[in-house]
Structures are given as C-alpha cells and as structure tokens.
Design an enzyme around this catalytic site. Structure first.
Site, PDB file in Angstrom:
ATOM      1  N   ASP A  56       0.701  -1.192   0.070  1.00  0.00           N
ATOM      2  CA  ASP A  56       0.165   0.070   0.009  1.00  0.00           C
ATOM      3  C   ASP A  56       0.760   1.209  -0.055  1.00  0.00           C
ATOM      4  O   ASP A  56       0.391   2.505   0.312  1.00  0.00           O
ATOM      5  CB  ASP A  56      -0.890   0.062   1.176  1.00  0.00           C
ATOM      6  CG  ASP A  56      -0.312  -0.261   2.568  1.00  0.00           C
ATOM      7  OD1 ASP A  56       1.037  -0.389   2.434  1.00  0.00           O
ATOM      8  OD2 ASP A  56      -0.967  -0.260   3.561  1.00  0.00           O
ATOM      9  N   ASP A  94       1.758   6.331   2.389  1.00  0.00           N
ATOM     10  CA  ASP A  94       0.996   5.080   2.690  1.00  0.00           C
ATOM     11  C   ASP A  94      -0.259   5.431   2.428  1.00  0.00           C
ATOM     12  O   ASP A  94      -1.018   6.120   3.157  1.00  0.00           O
ATOM     13  CB  ASP A  94       1.518   4.853   4.165  1.00  0.00           C
ATOM     14  CG  ASP A  94       0.637   3.681   4.720  1.00  0.00           C
ATOM     15  OD1 ASP A  94      -0.335   3.101   4.188  1.00  0.00           O
ATOM     16  OD2 ASP A  94       0.963   3.343   5.753  1.00  0.00           O
ATOM     17  N   LYS A 148       4.918   2.480  16.623  1.00  0.00           N
ATOM     18  CA  LYS A 148       4.325   3.624  17.159  1.00  0.00           C
ATOM     19  C   LYS A 148       4.147   3.925  18.720  1.00  0.00           C
ATOM     20  O   LYS A 148       3.629   3.402  19.635  1.00  0.00           O
ATOM     21  CB  LYS A 148       2.582   2.974  17.039  1.00  0.00           C
ATOM     22  CG  LYS A 148       2.019   2.672  15.817  1.00  0.00           C
ATOM     23  CD  LYS A 148       0.642   2.241  15.550  1.00  0.00           C
ATOM     24  CE  LYS A 148       0.409   1.565  14.141  1.00  0.00           C
ATOM     25  NZ  LYS A 148       0.948   0.547  13.575  1.00  0.00           N
TER      26      LYS A 148
HETATM   27  P1  GTP Z   1      -5.821  -1.697   8.025  1.00  0.00           P
HETATM   28  O1  GTP Z   1      -7.119  -2.760   7.916  1.00  0.00           O
HETATM   29  O2  GTP Z   1      -6.586  -0.742   7.279  1.00  0.00           O
HETATM   30  O3  GTP Z   1      -5.058  -1.369   9.232  1.00  0.00           O
HETATM   31  O4  GTP Z   1      -4.954  -2.170   6.763  1.00  0.00           O
HETATM   32  P2  GTP Z   1      -4.256  -3.563   6.449  1.00  0.00           P
HETATM   33  O5  GTP Z   1      -5.005  -4.833   6.949  1.00  0.00           O
HETATM   34  O6  GTP Z   1      -3.604  -3.540   4.955  1.00  0.00           O
HETATM   35  O7  GTP Z   1      -3.033  -3.454   7.630  1.00  0.00           O
HETATM   36  P3  GTP Z   1      -1.711  -2.394   7.283  1.00  0.00           P
HETATM   37  O8  GTP Z   1      -1.924  -1.118   6.679  1.00  0.00           O
HETATM   38  O9  GTP Z   1      -1.100  -2.140   8.562  1.00  0.00           O
HETATM   39  O10 GTP Z   1      -0.961  -3.278   6.482  1.00  0.00           O
HETATM   40  C1  GTP Z   1       0.373  -3.078   5.896  1.00  0.00           C
HETATM   41  C2  GTP Z   1       0.754  -3.924   4.638  1.00  0.00           C
HETATM   42  O11 GTP Z   1       0.840  -5.213   5.044  1.00  0.00           O
HETATM   43  C3  GTP Z   1      -0.273  -3.672   3.578  1.00  0.00           C
HETATM   44  O12 GTP Z   1       0.444  -3.956   2.314  1.00  0.00           O
HETATM   45  C4  GTP Z   1      -1.236  -4.961   4.000  1.00  0.00           C
HETATM   46  O13 GTP Z   1      -1.640  -5.317   2.636  1.00  0.00           O
HETATM   47  C5  GTP Z   1      -0.060  -5.933   4.311  1.00  0.00           C
HETATM   48  N1  GTP Z   1      -0.746  -6.911   5.346  1.00  0.00           N
HETATM   49  C6  GTP Z   1      -1.371  -6.549   6.517  1.00  0.00           C
HETATM   50  N2  GTP Z   1      -1.777  -8.040   6.958  1.00  0.00           N
HETATM   51  C7  GTP Z   1      -1.440  -8.820   6.201  1.00  0.00           C
HETATM   52  C8  GTP Z   1      -1.603 -10.240   6.153  1.00  0.00           C
HETATM   53  O14 GTP Z   1      -2.222 -10.887   7.083  1.00  0.00           O
HETATM   54  N3  GTP Z   1      -1.169 -11.036   5.260  1.00  0.00           N
HETATM   55  C9  GTP Z   1      -0.343 -10.337   4.138  1.00  0.00           C
HETATM   56  N4  GTP Z   1       0.076 -11.103   3.211  1.00  0.00           N
HETATM   57  N5  GTP Z   1      -0.240  -8.972   4.004  1.00  0.00           N
HETATM   58  C10 GTP Z   1      -0.919  -8.458   5.039  1.00  0.00           C
END
Ligand code: GTP
Length: 369
Positions: free
Chosen positions: A109, A221, A164
């Site tokens: 992202d 981000d 954080k």
């Molecule tokens: P929010 O639900 O809005 O917090 O978004 P998110 O679930 O994508 O969490 P976050 O923004 O913290 O994730 C950062 C990156 O890690 C992003 O590119 C996500 O797609 C990836 N990510 C988060 N959780 C997982 C997971 O369980 N598996 C995989 N493969 N990628 C993950």
C-alpha cells in the site's frame, strides 16, 4: 533481484471502498497502485515478484496474472491473516532465494519513488561489511507517532526501533514499509501470525543487524482515505499542473470549465457549464451532466453524475449513480454501485456502503450500511 509484496491486509481504514477491492488495486491518477509499483520494479531489474495474499486474493490474481511488465508473478496464499511477519516466512519456499541473492519486501500500500537500485546496493554493501540482515527504507515525517520510529547512528545502523511510540518519538524518521534483505531474515521469523515491526525489528536493532536507508522524495502510505487522496493529488500536480490530462475519447462541452490539475479517463462526457477542478480525477466511462461542480475529489469510473450535482473533497467508487442536483459534502466516501436519489443532500463525512440506495438527505455524519 526478487520482490515479495505484502498484499493481504483487509484495508479496514479504507472502507467502504475496500469492501469491493484490495488496497493494491486502488487507483492513483486512474492507474491501480500495483501498476505503478510493478512498472518501477521492472525498471530496477526485478525479474520475479511474489504476492503474499489473503483478502480478495482472487481480484489480485485476476488483475496481475502470471506476468506483467516482463516480471514473472507468483502467489503465496494464506488461509487466514498472518500479519506482516508470517507471510514472509510462509513464502520462504516459493522465494527459494540463493545464498547471496537479495530480496525486496514491499508493503503493497505504499506509493513512492524510492530508488530500489540504491536501496539494494546499500543493503549489499552493508551486509558484506556489517552482516546486516535487513535494511529499512526511512522517511522523515512531521508526526511519527503512528509509525515505526528509528534511532539511527551516523553510519546508518538502527540503534532502536519502536513501533507506534507512546512516549516522545526518538526521531522523525519512520519505517517506510520497503525493505531490502536476504536469506538470513528467515532465521528471525516464526511460522504463523506475527508482526515483523513489533516482534522482529526491535530484536534485529538490539543485535546491530538492522540498517536504515534514508529516502527523500515521494512517499505516501495510502492506508487512510486522506492519504489515498493525497497520493492522487501528488500525481495530479506532477502530470497536470497547468493543463488537464485527457485520455482518449473525452467529450467536453465548449461551455464546460476544466480547472487543472485534472485527470480525465477515457470515454468521459462532460456537459455544458459543468465546472471540474481543481484537483479532480475522473475515471473511465463517466458521464457528468450540465451544471455539475466537482472539486478536490476522486471518481473511480463507470459512474453517472446527473445535472446540477455538487461534489467536493470526496471519493466515489465505481458505477455510482447520482440523480439530479445531488450535493455531496466534504469528506464523503460513496461505495461502488451506490445510488443517490434526485435532489438529496449528503452532509460532510457520510459513507455509503456498496450497492446502497439513498432516498433521502443525510444531514449528519453517518455510515449507511
Ligand atoms: P487496515 O485494516 O486499514 O489497518 O489495513 P491493513 O490490514 O492492510 O494493515 P496495514 O496497513 O498495517 O498493512 C500494511 C501492509 O501489510 C499492507 O501492504 C497490507 O496489505 C499488508 N498486510 C497486513 N496484514 C497482512 C496479512 O495478514 N497478510 C498479508 N499477506 N499482508 C498483510
């Protein structure tokens, strides 16, 4: 060089738009984020990408297929979310890294112009000299409190990594979610769900095996709606500062007014006396009726905006239908296929879930489920 893209998150902060698409398919300047990333990886000589997927994996696979921009693409599937550490460990076999082979790991992202070549070289040099296991790209922000913050020494070694921070952050340098590493990283990851930021980086920092590569330039981000809009606004400024960028087959009435920066997708029709801009992205196949006024907003595409509508500081998903004279206040998010009836007013900060039909005005911030 290979790259692993973490693309399995739910994107809850981007709901309701993320109810119908994964974050990496959100459009930036009318092009899905992942296209920007893959184009850049290809430019820096990455030959193979593995997507770590879970939520809406089929959308990602359908869009990216097995090859794009000359990059071979494969997928590592999770049956349940595994955080940011678990998916990397799970992909170890598919990645099949050679002894000295480098690996880029990207949070899917992130929209940035990080120089992957320089990051890779930095990591290579430091891993030869200092046994570095992983190099984090760092970016300076005003308010680091919602990110991972690092304390860095003069040669680039990360002395401390705090995710954080609750207390006063040690610096304004944050984890930009883009890493260069090698096979050694797998020795520090466990099987199953865990967070690389919370559980692995602090340990690597303590052992003196974590380095930081500073990036100055574009970095967003897109995880929050304001930041997703910001990424689009940055592209608008880059490509359309004084002239609208128009795709093919755009029909703009001579009495309509377009105020750049504006990007307009293909097969768009803009009627008489409509006023579009500044800071507007209009996706493909959109009809905008006469006297509409749209500013500071992103329209994903395939939508119909009937005469007299006003939209400001908002995002409309795909195939949205606005009846005549609909007013959409600031900070609204309208999900795919939503229908808003003629003459209604939507107050600021209203979100409408996909496929919802709104018949009456909404005068206070509200989520329409
Ligand atoms: P929010 O639900 O809005 O917090 O978004 P998110 O679930 O994508 O969490 P976050 O923004 O913290 O994730 C950062 C990156 O890690 C992003 O590119 C996500 O797609 C990836 N990510 C988060 N959780 C997982 C997971 O369980 N598996 C995989 N493969 N990628 C993950």
């Amino acid at each position: 060089m290979k790259a692993l893209i973490l693309a399995g998150g739910f994107g809850t902060r981007l709901r309701p738009l993320s109810c119908t698409r994964p974050k990496i398919l959100f459009p930036i300047g009318n092009k899905p984020l992942i296209e920007w990333t893959l184009q850049k990886l290809s430019k820096f000589g990455v030959s193979e990408v593995i997507f770590a997927v879970n939520y809406r994996a089929e959308d990602i696979q359908k869009f990216c297929g097995n090859e794009k921009y000359g990059i071979k693409i494969s997928y590592s599937y999770e049956t349940s979310p595994m955080g940011t550490g678990g998916p990397i460990k799970l992909a170890e076999k598919i990645l099949n890294l050679g002894e000295d082979e480098e690996l880029l790991i990207l949070n899917g992202d992130i929209f940035s112009d990080v120089d992957f070549g320089k990051l890779g070289d930095f990591h290579k040099n430091h891993s030869t000299m200092h046994d570095t296991v992983l190099t984090i790209t760092l970016f300076e922000v005003e308010d680091p409190s919602r990110y991972g913050v690092v304390e860095l020494d003069e040669i680039g070694k990360i002395l401390r990594f705090v995710e954080k921070p609750k207390e006063k952050p040690v610096s304004r340098l944050i984890n930009a979610g883009i890493y260069a590493t090698n096979k050694k990283i797998f020795g520090y990851l466990k099987d199953g769900k865990h967070s690389i930021e919370k559980e692995v980086f602090p340990i690597l920092a303590e052992k003196g095996l974590l380095y930081g590569f500073k990036h100055e330039g574009l970095w967003v981000d897109i995880g929050k709606i304001e930041d997703f809009m910001l990424a689009n606004f940055k592209i608008l400024e880059q490509v359309s500062n004084d002239k609208p960028q128009l795709a093919e087959n755009v029909e703009i009435n001579s009495k309509a007014k377009i105020i750049p920066p504006v990007i307009v997708g293909s097969n768009v029709k803009i009627d008489e006396k409509a006023k579009i801009g500044p800071y507007v992205v209009v996706g493909d196949d959109v009809l905008i009726g006469e006297n509409c006024k749209i500013k500071n907003s992103i329209l994903f595409g395939k939508s119909t905006i009937n005469a007299g509508c006003k939209i400001k500081n908002s995002v409309l998903g795909e195939k949205v239908f606005l009846g005549k004279n609909v007013k959409v206040g600031k900070g609204c998010i309208i999900g795919d296929h939503a229908v808003l009836a003629d003459n209604i007013k939507i107050a600021k900060k209203v979100t409408v879930c996909p496929y919802k039909e709104v018949e009456d005005s909404i005068l206070k911030p509200k989520n329409v489920f």
